[in-house]
Design an enzyme around this catalytic site. Sequence first.
Site, short mmCIF file in Angstrom:
data_model
loop_
_atom_site.label_atom_id
_atom_site.label_comp_id
_atom_site.label_asym_id
_atom_site.label_seq_id
_atom_site.Cartn_x
_atom_site.Cartn_y
_atom_site.Cartn_z
N ARG A 1 20.68 46.66 47.16
CA ARG A 1 20.94 45.37 48.31
C ARG A 1 21.80 44.75 47.70
NH1 ARG A 1 17.54 47.61 51.35
NH2 ARG A 1 18.05 49.29 53.22
N LYS B 1 33.88 37.79 42.84
CA LYS B 1 34.49 38.85 43.31
C LYS B 1 34.29 39.20 42.42
CE LYS B 1 38.80 36.76 45.42
NZ LYS B 1 40.67 36.91 45.17
N GLU C 1 47.01 33.05 32.36
CA GLU C 1 46.35 32.83 33.55
C GLU C 1 46.54 31.07 33.17
OE1 GLU C 1 45.35 34.01 36.55
OE2 GLU C 1 45.80 36.50 36.44
N LYS D 1 39.33 26.73 37.89
CA LYS D 1 39.25 27.78 39.32
C LYS D 1 38.13 27.52 39.39
CE LYS D 1 38.55 32.23 39.94
NZ LYS D 1 38.64 33.92 39.83
N GLU E 1 38.15 32.26 50.11
CA GLU E 1 39.93 33.05 50.14
C GLU E 1 40.31 32.39 51.55
OE1 GLU E 1 41.42 35.61 47.47
OE2 GLU E 1 43.10 35.39 49.01
N ARG F 1 42.45 28.89 48.43
CA ARG F 1 42.14 29.55 47.11
C ARG F 1 43.17 30.28 47.06
NH1 ARG F 1 36.45 32.79 45.38
NH2 ARG F 1 37.12 34.28 43.51
N ASN G 1 46.63 32.14 43.54
CA ASN G 1 47.83 33.83 43.78
C ASN G 1 49.03 32.98 43.37
OD1 ASN G 1 46.10 35.31 45.01
ND2 ASN G 1 46.08 34.81 47.05
N HIS H 1 51.29 36.10 41.59
CA HIS H 1 50.52 37.51 41.70
C HIS H 1 51.34 38.58 43.11
CE1 HIS H 1 47.72 35.25 39.02
NE2 HIS H 1 46.87 36.58 39.54
N HIS I 1 52.16 41.99 41.24
CA HIS I 1 51.29 43.23 41.14
C HIS I 1 52.77 43.73 41.97
CE1 HIS I 1 47.04 40.80 42.69
NE2 HIS I 1 47.11 40.86 41.89
N HIS J 1 48.02 42.77 33.03
CA HIS J 1 48.10 42.07 34.52
C HIS J 1 49.01 40.54 33.94
CE1 HIS J 1 46.52 39.90 37.73
NE2 HIS J 1 46.18 39.08 37.11
N1 LIG Z 1 37.06 39.40 39.42
C1 LIG Z 1 38.15 38.30 39.78
O1 LIG Z 1 38.51 37.04 39.41
C2 LIG Z 1 39.40 39.01 38.47
C3 LIG Z 1 40.38 38.01 37.67
C4 LIG Z 1 41.53 38.58 37.79
C5 LIG Z 1 41.05 39.95 36.90
N2 LIG Z 1 39.81 40.02 37.14
C6 LIG Z 1 40.36 41.68 36.63
O2 LIG Z 1 40.17 41.47 35.42
C7 LIG Z 1 40.62 43.64 34.92
C8 LIG Z 1 40.77 42.85 33.69
O3 LIG Z 1 40.18 42.04 32.77
P1 LIG Z 1 40.99 42.11 30.95
O4 LIG Z 1 42.19 42.08 30.79
O5 LIG Z 1 39.61 41.36 30.07
O6 LIG Z 1 41.01 43.28 31.04
P2 LIG Z 1 40.08 44.69 29.82
O7 LIG Z 1 38.35 44.50 30.38
O8 LIG Z 1 40.36 46.36 30.38
O9 LIG Z 1 39.81 44.44 28.03
C9 LIG Z 1 40.69 44.25 27.97
C10 LIG Z 1 40.77 45.72 26.46
O10 LIG Z 1 40.07 44.68 25.49
C11 LIG Z 1 38.46 45.40 25.08
N3 LIG Z 1 37.98 43.80 24.86
C12 LIG Z 1 37.52 43.82 25.52
N4 LIG Z 1 36.29 42.16 25.00
C13 LIG Z 1 37.32 42.13 23.50
C14 LIG Z 1 36.93 41.88 21.95
N5 LIG Z 1 36.15 40.70 21.96
N6 LIG Z 1 36.89 42.04 20.88
C15 LIG Z 1 38.10 43.26 21.55
N7 LIG Z 1 38.79 44.15 22.18
C16 LIG Z 1 38.16 43.46 23.81
C17 LIG Z 1 38.23 46.02 26.15
O11 LIG Z 1 37.41 47.06 25.62
C18 LIG Z 1 39.51 46.49 26.62
O12 LIG Z 1 39.88 47.40 26.55
C19 LIG Z 1 41.52 44.06 36.03
O13 LIG Z 1 40.63 44.81 37.03
C20 LIG Z 1 41.54 42.58 36.96
O14 LIG Z 1 41.41 43.19 38.45
C21 LIG Z 1 39.20 40.36 38.13
ZN LIG Z 2 45.42 36.90 37.91
#
Ligand SMILES: NC(=O)c1ccc[n+]([C@@H]2O[C@H](COP(=O)([O-])OP(=O)(O)OC[C@H]3O[C@@H](n4cnc5c(N)ncnc54)[C@H](O)[C@@H]3O)[C@@H](O)[C@H]2O)c1
Ligand SMILES: [Zn+2]
Length: 356
Positions: free
Chosen positions: A112, A134, A176, A221, A231, A235, A239, A242, A246, A258
């Site tokens: 939990r 999030k 971003e 942020k 949100e 907040r 977006n 976005h 999306h 993304h």
């Molecule tokens: N929670 C939130 O507020 C929020 C906001 C924006 C995005 N997201 C989420 O984040 C995700 C995308 O994140 P991302 O772009 O970091 O992608 P990711 O986590 O898939 O990382 C991208 C790639 O880089 C590799 N990698 C990571 N760090 C590395 C490093 N230092 N050296 C070498 N390789 C490395 C990973 O293994 C992966 O293959 C999506 O699922 C999205 O929905 C969440």
């Molecule tokens: Zn984003």
Amino acid sequence: MVALPYPVHVAAGALDLLPDAVRGAGASRRAAVVTDSEVGPRYGAQVMSLLGLGRDTLFTIPAGEEHKTRETWARLTDELLARGFGRDTTIVALGGGVVGDLAGFVAATFMRGVPVVQVPTTLLAMVDASVGGKTGVDTGAGKNLVGAFHQPSAVVIDPRVLRTLPEAHMRAGFAEIVKHGVIADAAYFEESRRVVRALSLAEAADVETLTTLIRRSVEIKAGIVARDEREAGLRKVLNFGHTIAHAVEAATQFRTLHGQAVAIGMVAEARIAERLGIGAHGTASAIEAVCVAAGLSTHPPDVAVDALLGYTRADKKARRGRVEYALPARIGAMAGGEDGWSIAVDDDTVRAVLAS
Ligand SMILES: NC(=O)c1ccc[n+]([C@@H]2O[C@H](COP(=O)([O-])OP(=O)(O)OC[C@H]3O[C@@H](n4cnc5c(N)ncnc54)[C@H](O)[C@@H]3O)[C@@H](O)[C@H]2O)c1
Ligand SMILES: [Zn+2]
């Protein structure tokens, strides 16, 4: 450093602060480190040794968005239980946004709810995903549809780990940063424009410059999230770009990164704002110039405009038939105010912009 109820450390060498950050979540707690198959081999050993942990406390998921699922969540929680972890667990999320969202969701639900310390390793996760609380997973019906708000106990950002991040991901994260300048800070937008060349090669990127940029992005942020954690209103400005992003991601079966989709989305949405007389003339072209300089494409993919429009309606932000957008008034300020920060836009306007 920022208006958040938890510490966010941004510094070259910040990984050394991780043991204190983890202890801060509860000194007698047991840490479990969750990472992925790309990050684990690069930074797993360093983190485990800093924390004085054995390999039986390291949990590695396969890298990639396609693994941000309930199945991986189930596997992780089963493994935690099988290895004897209980209520006294602290989760350490070591990786990009995928690991952060997934490990955060494990932390939100395991027993939990247990504390999570976020250690983002992509630029996108550093400036966006790791802050704000999030968490969640994707389902067959769409991204991030099952999740929870679960604030981290601490966030530890060490920009030195970006040296190994593939360049395409570096550029995607930069989108971003551009977004933060547009929505909140014209001077920061100028700063991002000035340093964009330094980012053309992750290896050449100067860590000091990155540290300064990341700090300001986190501040922007955090400032927004602190005023609107769930949100309800403000907040929504995060977006910006976005709704179209999306749609681009969905229309390209998530083959578009993304951040790359956000670059396309920001330019299109700024054009919508200009067309509606809400956005100052030149806003879209300024955003486009900095994105192009960062090596990001700003053209919608080769997909029928009506298909893209269909996806904008499927997005969570569609209300009463018209799709709502967060739109810029100019670089550094969003349109709206106390009465709301999202604006319903008719399909014809969106169609005209996407077709141009
Ligand atoms: N929670 C939130 O507020 C929020 C906001 C924006 C995005 N997201 C989420 O984040 C995700 C995308 O994140 P991302 O772009 O970091 O992608 P990711 O986590 O898939 O990382 C991208 C790639 O880089 C590799 N990698 C990571 N760090 C590395 C490093 N230092 N050296 C070498 N390789 C490395 C990973 O293994 C992966 O293959 C999506 O699922 C999205 O929905 C969440
Ligand atoms: Zn984003």
